[in-house]
Design a protein around this motif. Sequence first.
Motif, short mmCIF file in Angstrom:
data_model
loop_
_atom_site.label_atom_id
_atom_site.label_comp_id
_atom_site.label_asym_id
_atom_site.label_seq_id
_atom_site.Cartn_x
_atom_site.Cartn_y
_atom_site.Cartn_z
N VAL A 264 0.84 -1.21 0.00
CA VAL A 264 0.00 0.00 0.00
C VAL A 264 0.87 1.25 0.00
N LEU B 72 1.73 3.44 -3.42
CA LEU B 72 1.33 4.84 -3.53
C LEU B 72 2.52 5.74 -3.80
N CYS C 275 -2.47 0.32 -5.97
CA CYS C 275 -2.02 1.54 -5.26
C CYS C 275 -1.15 2.42 -6.16
N ILE D 240 -3.60 4.36 -8.14
CA ILE D 240 -4.23 5.39 -7.31
C ILE D 240 -3.28 6.55 -7.10
#
Length: 355
Positions: free
Chosen positions: A95, A99, A332, A335
Amino acid sequence: MDIVPLIDRIGEAPTAALFGLITGIVFGVAAQRSRFCLRAATVEFARRRMDSSVAVWLLTFSTALVWVQGATLLGLMRPEDARMMAVTGTWSGAVIGGLMFGVGMVLARGCSGRLLVLAATGNLRSVVSGLIFAVVAQMSLHGWLAPTRDKLARLWMTDGGTNVNLMNALGVPNWSGLVLGLLTAVLAIYIARRSGIGYKRLVFGSGVGFAVALGWVLTYQLSLAAFEPVSVTSATFSGPSANTLMFFLIPDPVLEFDVGLVPGVVIGAFAASWLNGEFKFQGFEGEANMRRSMFGAVLMGFGAMLAGGCAIGAGVTGTSIFVGTAWLALVCMWIGAVLTDTLVDQQGPVGVAAE
Protein backbone atom coordinates in the motif's frame (compact mmCIF):
# COMPACT_ATOMS: atom_id res chain seq x y z
CA MET A 1 13.99 -27.79 -22.53
CA ASP A 2 17.48 -29.26 -22.09
CA ILE A 3 19.85 -26.54 -20.88
CA VAL A 4 22.33 -28.89 -19.22
CA PRO A 5 24.80 -28.73 -22.16
CA LEU A 6 24.79 -24.94 -21.92
CA ILE A 7 25.40 -25.07 -18.15
CA ASP A 8 28.22 -27.58 -18.63
CA ARG A 9 29.81 -25.33 -21.22
CA ILE A 10 29.70 -21.90 -19.54
CA GLY A 11 28.61 -22.57 -15.93
CA GLU A 12 25.49 -21.89 -13.89
CA ALA A 13 26.07 -18.22 -13.03
CA PRO A 14 26.94 -17.18 -16.61
CA THR A 15 23.89 -19.10 -17.84
CA ALA A 16 21.68 -17.16 -15.43
CA ALA A 17 23.21 -13.88 -16.61
CA LEU A 18 22.76 -14.95 -20.25
CA PHE A 19 19.09 -15.71 -19.63
CA GLY A 20 18.73 -12.28 -18.03
CA LEU A 21 20.46 -10.70 -21.03
CA ILE A 22 18.12 -12.45 -23.48
CA THR A 23 15.04 -11.46 -21.47
CA GLY A 24 16.30 -7.88 -21.23
CA ILE A 25 16.98 -7.56 -24.97
CA VAL A 26 13.49 -8.80 -25.84
CA PHE A 27 12.00 -6.43 -23.26
CA GLY A 28 14.12 -3.47 -24.40
CA VAL A 29 13.24 -3.82 -28.08
CA ALA A 30 9.55 -4.37 -27.40
CA ALA A 31 9.24 -1.58 -24.82
CA GLN A 32 11.03 0.95 -27.02
CA ARG A 33 8.98 0.19 -30.12
CA SER A 34 5.64 -0.01 -28.29
CA ARG A 35 6.32 3.00 -26.00
CA PHE A 36 5.02 0.89 -23.12
CA CYS A 37 4.62 3.05 -20.02
CA LEU A 38 2.41 2.64 -16.97
CA ARG A 39 2.74 6.32 -16.17
CA ALA A 40 1.32 7.35 -19.55
CA ALA A 41 -1.52 4.86 -19.15
CA THR A 42 -2.48 6.17 -15.72
CA VAL A 43 -2.39 9.76 -16.95
CA GLU A 44 -4.71 8.92 -19.85
CA PHE A 45 -7.03 7.21 -17.39
CA ALA A 46 -6.92 10.20 -15.01
CA ARG A 47 -7.87 12.49 -17.88
CA ARG A 48 -10.69 10.15 -19.00
CA ARG A 49 -8.95 9.36 -22.28
CA MET A 50 -8.81 5.61 -22.76
CA ASP A 51 -6.34 5.85 -25.62
CA SER A 52 -3.22 4.22 -27.04
CA SER A 53 -1.14 4.08 -23.85
CA VAL A 54 -3.94 2.34 -21.95
CA ALA A 55 -4.36 -0.11 -24.83
CA VAL A 56 -0.63 -0.95 -24.91
CA TRP A 57 -0.46 -1.39 -21.15
CA LEU A 58 -3.53 -3.64 -21.08
CA LEU A 59 -2.15 -5.70 -23.96
CA THR A 60 1.20 -6.12 -22.19
CA PHE A 61 -0.57 -7.07 -18.96
CA SER A 62 -2.87 -9.54 -20.71
CA THR A 63 -0.08 -11.08 -22.79
CA ALA A 64 1.98 -11.72 -19.68
CA LEU A 65 -1.03 -13.37 -18.04
CA VAL A 66 -1.78 -15.57 -21.06
CA TRP A 67 1.81 -16.71 -21.63
CA VAL A 68 2.65 -17.24 -17.96
CA GLN A 69 -0.58 -19.01 -17.08
CA GLY A 70 -0.30 -21.07 -20.25
CA ALA A 71 3.26 -22.06 -19.33
CA THR A 72 2.05 -22.99 -15.86
CA LEU A 73 -0.70 -25.22 -17.23
CA LEU A 74 1.86 -26.90 -19.51
CA GLY A 75 4.23 -27.54 -16.61
CA LEU A 76 6.94 -25.20 -17.90
CA MET A 77 7.01 -23.30 -14.60
CA ARG A 78 5.57 -23.35 -11.07
CA PRO A 79 4.45 -20.06 -9.50
CA GLU A 80 5.01 -21.60 -6.04
CA ASP A 81 8.75 -21.72 -6.75
CA ALA A 82 8.98 -18.04 -7.72
CA ARG A 83 11.08 -15.92 -5.40
CA MET A 84 8.37 -13.33 -4.80
CA MET A 85 5.80 -16.03 -4.03
CA ALA A 86 8.04 -18.09 -1.73
CA VAL A 87 8.87 -15.24 0.67
CA THR A 88 6.73 -13.41 3.20
CA GLY A 89 4.81 -10.56 1.58
CA THR A 90 3.95 -7.21 3.08
CA TRP A 91 0.47 -5.74 2.70
CA SER A 92 1.52 -2.48 4.32
CA GLY A 93 4.53 -2.26 2.02
CA ALA A 94 2.33 -2.84 -1.00
CA VAL A 95 0.00 0.00 0.00
CA ILE A 96 2.58 2.57 1.13
CA GLY A 97 5.22 1.64 -1.41
CA GLY A 98 2.71 1.38 -4.25
CA LEU A 99 1.33 4.84 -3.53
CA MET A 100 4.84 6.30 -3.30
CA PHE A 101 5.85 4.67 -6.56
CA GLY A 102 2.73 5.94 -8.32
CA VAL A 103 3.41 9.50 -7.17
CA GLY A 104 7.08 9.20 -8.10
CA MET A 105 6.58 7.89 -11.62
CA VAL A 106 4.28 10.80 -12.49
CA LEU A 107 6.77 13.31 -11.11
CA ALA A 108 9.68 11.61 -12.89
CA ARG A 109 7.61 11.31 -16.09
CA GLY A 110 8.17 7.58 -16.42
CA CYS A 111 8.36 4.44 -14.31
CA SER A 112 11.72 2.83 -13.59
CA GLY A 113 11.51 0.48 -16.58
CA ARG A 114 10.53 3.30 -18.92
CA LEU A 115 13.37 5.48 -17.63
CA LEU A 116 15.84 2.69 -18.41
CA VAL A 117 14.49 2.34 -21.94
CA LEU A 118 14.56 6.11 -22.51
CA ALA A 119 18.10 6.36 -21.13
CA ALA A 120 19.22 3.89 -23.80
CA THR A 121 17.75 6.13 -26.50
CA GLY A 122 19.78 9.19 -25.42
CA ASN A 123 17.48 10.78 -22.86
CA LEU A 124 19.89 12.26 -20.32
CA ARG A 125 17.07 13.17 -17.95
CA SER A 126 16.27 9.49 -17.68
CA VAL A 127 19.95 8.65 -17.14
CA VAL A 128 20.09 10.95 -14.10
CA SER A 129 16.71 9.85 -12.73
CA GLY A 130 17.55 6.19 -13.33
CA LEU A 131 20.83 6.44 -11.45
CA ILE A 132 19.09 8.15 -8.52
CA PHE A 133 16.45 5.41 -8.56
CA ALA A 134 19.13 2.70 -8.44
CA VAL A 135 21.06 4.38 -5.61
CA VAL A 136 17.93 4.91 -3.48
CA ALA A 137 16.81 1.34 -4.17
CA GLN A 138 20.18 0.06 -2.94
CA MET A 139 19.99 2.32 0.13
CA SER A 140 16.50 0.95 0.82
CA LEU A 141 17.69 -2.63 0.46
CA HIS A 142 20.96 -2.60 2.40
CA GLY A 143 21.76 1.01 3.31
CA TRP A 144 20.57 3.85 5.50
CA LEU A 145 16.95 3.56 4.41
CA ALA A 146 16.73 -0.18 5.07
CA PRO A 147 15.57 0.14 8.73
CA THR A 148 12.75 2.49 7.72
CA ARG A 149 11.70 0.21 4.90
CA ASP A 150 11.78 -2.80 7.21
CA LYS A 151 9.70 -1.04 9.86
CA LEU A 152 7.01 -0.03 7.36
CA ALA A 153 6.99 -3.47 5.77
CA ARG A 154 6.46 -5.21 9.11
CA LEU A 155 3.31 -3.25 9.93
CA TRP A 156 1.21 -5.87 8.15
CA MET A 157 2.74 -9.06 6.77
CA THR A 158 1.29 -12.12 5.05
CA ASP A 159 0.83 -15.23 7.17
CA GLY A 160 2.63 -18.55 6.91
CA GLY A 161 6.04 -17.29 5.79
CA THR A 162 4.99 -17.04 2.13
CA ASN A 163 3.10 -14.61 -0.06
CA VAL A 164 -0.56 -15.08 -0.98
CA ASN A 165 -1.46 -16.85 -4.21
CA LEU A 166 -4.72 -15.17 -5.21
CA MET A 167 -5.77 -18.12 -7.34
CA ASN A 168 -5.61 -20.42 -4.32
CA ALA A 169 -7.05 -17.83 -1.95
CA LEU A 170 -10.10 -17.30 -4.15
CA GLY A 171 -10.48 -21.01 -4.83
CA VAL A 172 -10.80 -20.56 -8.60
CA PRO A 173 -9.80 -23.16 -11.21
CA ASN A 174 -6.23 -23.19 -12.55
CA TRP A 175 -7.40 -22.03 -15.98
CA SER A 176 -9.04 -18.88 -14.59
CA GLY A 177 -5.87 -16.83 -14.98
CA LEU A 178 -5.64 -17.73 -18.65
CA VAL A 179 -9.28 -16.75 -19.20
CA LEU A 180 -8.73 -13.42 -17.41
CA GLY A 181 -5.75 -12.74 -19.65
CA LEU A 182 -7.76 -13.48 -22.81
CA LEU A 183 -10.64 -11.24 -21.70
CA THR A 184 -8.22 -8.42 -20.89
CA ALA A 185 -6.62 -8.85 -24.33
CA VAL A 186 -10.05 -8.44 -25.96
CA LEU A 187 -10.56 -5.18 -24.04
CA ALA A 188 -7.07 -4.01 -25.03
CA ILE A 189 -7.69 -4.69 -28.71
CA TYR A 190 -11.05 -2.92 -28.56
CA ILE A 191 -9.45 0.21 -27.07
CA ALA A 192 -6.57 -0.05 -29.56
CA ARG A 193 -8.91 -0.17 -32.55
CA ARG A 194 -10.89 2.77 -31.24
CA SER A 195 -7.71 4.80 -30.71
CA GLY A 196 -6.39 3.91 -34.15
CA ILE A 197 -2.88 2.76 -33.22
CA GLY A 198 -0.95 0.60 -35.67
CA TYR A 199 -0.65 -3.16 -35.44
CA LYS A 200 3.14 -3.00 -35.13
CA ARG A 201 2.89 -1.10 -31.85
CA LEU A 202 0.42 -3.68 -30.59
CA VAL A 203 2.72 -6.53 -31.56
CA PHE A 204 5.63 -4.95 -29.71
CA GLY A 205 3.40 -4.19 -26.73
CA SER A 206 2.56 -7.86 -26.63
CA GLY A 207 6.31 -8.54 -26.80
CA VAL A 208 6.83 -6.82 -23.45
CA GLY A 209 4.45 -9.30 -21.84
CA PHE A 210 6.15 -12.16 -23.66
CA ALA A 211 9.51 -11.05 -22.20
CA VAL A 212 8.06 -11.42 -18.71
CA ALA A 213 6.92 -14.97 -19.46
CA LEU A 214 10.28 -15.76 -21.06
CA GLY A 215 12.12 -14.75 -17.90
CA TRP A 216 9.88 -16.90 -15.72
CA VAL A 217 10.30 -20.00 -17.88
CA LEU A 218 14.06 -19.62 -18.36
CA THR A 219 14.83 -19.15 -14.67
CA TYR A 220 12.50 -21.98 -13.68
CA GLN A 221 14.17 -24.36 -16.11
CA LEU A 222 17.57 -23.26 -14.83
CA SER A 223 16.47 -23.95 -11.24
CA LEU A 224 15.63 -27.54 -12.24
CA ALA A 225 18.98 -28.15 -13.90
CA ALA A 226 21.39 -26.20 -11.69
CA PHE A 227 23.28 -27.73 -8.79
CA GLU A 228 23.25 -24.53 -6.72
CA PRO A 229 19.91 -22.91 -5.72
CA VAL A 230 18.61 -20.51 -8.38
CA SER A 231 16.02 -17.79 -7.83
CA VAL A 232 13.01 -18.20 -10.09
CA THR A 233 12.31 -14.65 -11.23
CA SER A 234 11.66 -12.47 -14.25
CA ALA A 235 11.68 -8.84 -15.38
CA THR A 236 11.75 -6.25 -12.61
CA PHE A 237 13.84 -3.12 -12.21
CA SER A 238 14.07 -2.29 -8.52
CA GLY A 239 16.35 -5.02 -7.16
CA PRO A 240 18.14 -5.59 -10.51
CA SER A 241 18.98 -1.89 -10.87
CA ALA A 242 20.54 -1.89 -7.42
CA ASN A 243 22.33 -5.19 -8.03
CA THR A 244 23.68 -4.07 -11.39
CA LEU A 245 24.97 -0.85 -9.86
CA MET A 246 26.78 -2.78 -7.13
CA PHE A 247 28.14 -5.27 -9.68
CA PHE A 248 30.37 -2.52 -11.03
CA LEU A 249 31.32 -1.14 -7.60
CA ILE A 250 32.36 -4.18 -5.54
CA PRO A 251 35.63 -6.13 -5.99
CA ASP A 252 34.13 -9.63 -6.36
CA PRO A 253 30.85 -9.30 -8.28
CA VAL A 254 28.64 -12.34 -8.93
CA LEU A 255 26.91 -13.02 -12.21
CA GLU A 256 23.16 -13.62 -11.96
CA PHE A 257 19.93 -13.10 -13.88
CA ASP A 258 19.48 -9.57 -12.55
CA VAL A 259 22.92 -8.46 -13.70
CA GLY A 260 22.19 -9.61 -17.26
CA LEU A 261 18.67 -8.15 -17.36
CA VAL A 262 19.48 -4.44 -17.08
CA PRO A 263 22.27 -4.38 -19.71
CA GLY A 264 20.00 -6.44 -21.96
CA VAL A 265 17.27 -3.81 -21.79
CA VAL A 266 19.79 -1.08 -22.59
CA ILE A 267 21.16 -3.03 -25.57
CA GLY A 268 17.71 -3.84 -26.91
CA ALA A 269 16.30 -0.33 -26.53
CA PHE A 270 19.43 1.29 -27.96
CA ALA A 271 19.44 -1.01 -31.00
CA ALA A 272 15.74 -0.46 -31.64
CA SER A 273 16.02 3.34 -31.40
CA TRP A 274 19.21 3.51 -33.48
CA LEU A 275 17.92 1.29 -36.29
CA ASN A 276 14.68 3.31 -36.46
CA GLY A 277 16.42 6.68 -36.41
CA GLU A 278 15.00 7.65 -33.04
CA PHE A 279 18.20 7.88 -30.99
CA LYS A 280 18.88 11.46 -29.92
CA PHE A 281 20.30 13.20 -26.89
CA GLN A 282 17.82 15.08 -24.74
CA GLY A 283 18.28 16.97 -21.48
CA PHE A 284 16.23 18.54 -18.71
CA GLU A 285 13.76 21.27 -19.63
CA GLY A 286 14.69 23.69 -16.88
CA GLU A 287 15.67 23.52 -13.22
CA ALA A 288 12.12 22.92 -11.95
CA ASN A 289 11.71 19.81 -14.11
CA MET A 290 15.09 18.55 -12.95
CA ARG A 291 14.11 18.85 -9.28
CA ARG A 292 10.76 17.24 -9.99
CA SER A 293 12.28 14.25 -11.80
CA MET A 294 14.95 13.70 -9.15
CA PHE A 295 12.40 13.77 -6.34
CA GLY A 296 10.18 11.40 -8.28
CA ALA A 297 13.10 9.00 -8.73
CA VAL A 298 13.73 9.02 -4.97
CA LEU A 299 10.09 8.15 -4.27
CA MET A 300 10.18 5.37 -6.86
CA GLY A 301 13.41 3.89 -5.50
CA PHE A 302 12.14 3.62 -1.95
CA GLY A 303 8.57 2.81 -2.96
CA ALA A 304 9.58 -0.05 -5.24
CA MET A 305 11.73 -1.74 -2.60
CA LEU A 306 8.98 -1.32 -0.01
CA ALA A 307 6.23 -2.59 -2.34
CA GLY A 308 8.27 -5.60 -3.45
CA GLY A 309 8.56 -4.48 -7.06
CA CYS A 310 8.21 -1.66 -9.56
CA ALA A 311 5.61 -1.03 -12.27
CA ILE A 312 7.03 -4.02 -14.14
CA GLY A 313 8.17 -6.22 -11.26
CA ALA A 314 4.95 -5.98 -9.27
CA GLY A 315 2.57 -4.59 -11.90
CA VAL A 316 3.22 -7.17 -14.63
CA THR A 317 5.68 -9.83 -13.48
CA GLY A 318 4.18 -10.37 -10.02
CA THR A 319 0.56 -10.12 -11.12
CA SER A 320 1.17 -12.64 -13.92
CA ILE A 321 1.61 -15.37 -11.26
CA PHE A 322 -1.10 -13.87 -9.02
CA VAL A 323 1.09 -12.73 -6.13
CA GLY A 324 -1.37 -11.11 -3.72
CA THR A 325 0.78 -8.19 -2.63
CA ALA A 326 1.77 -7.48 -6.25
CA TRP A 327 -1.87 -6.98 -7.23
CA LEU A 328 -2.40 -4.67 -4.26
CA ALA A 329 0.77 -2.72 -5.11
CA LEU A 330 -0.40 -2.30 -8.71
CA VAL A 331 -3.76 -0.92 -7.60
CA CYS A 332 -2.02 1.54 -5.26
CA MET A 333 0.38 2.60 -8.04
CA TRP A 334 -2.62 3.49 -10.19
CA ILE A 335 -4.23 5.39 -7.31
CA GLY A 336 -1.06 7.32 -6.49
CA ALA A 337 -0.43 8.19 -10.14
CA VAL A 338 -4.02 9.25 -10.88
CA LEU A 339 -4.19 11.46 -7.79
CA THR A 340 -0.84 13.08 -8.56
CA ASP A 341 -1.78 13.85 -12.14
CA THR A 342 -5.16 15.21 -11.03
CA LEU A 343 -3.77 17.40 -8.25
CA VAL A 344 -0.47 18.43 -9.84
CA ASP A 345 -0.16 18.00 -13.59
CA GLN A 346 -3.68 18.89 -14.61
CA GLN A 347 -3.02 22.27 -13.02
CA GLY A 348 0.17 22.79 -15.05
CA PRO A 349 1.72 22.43 -18.50
CA VAL A 350 3.21 18.92 -18.16
CA GLY A 351 1.80 16.57 -20.80
CA VAL A 352 1.03 12.90 -20.99
CA ALA A 353 4.12 11.76 -22.89
CA ALA A 354 6.71 9.90 -20.91
CA GLU A 355 9.57 11.17 -23.04
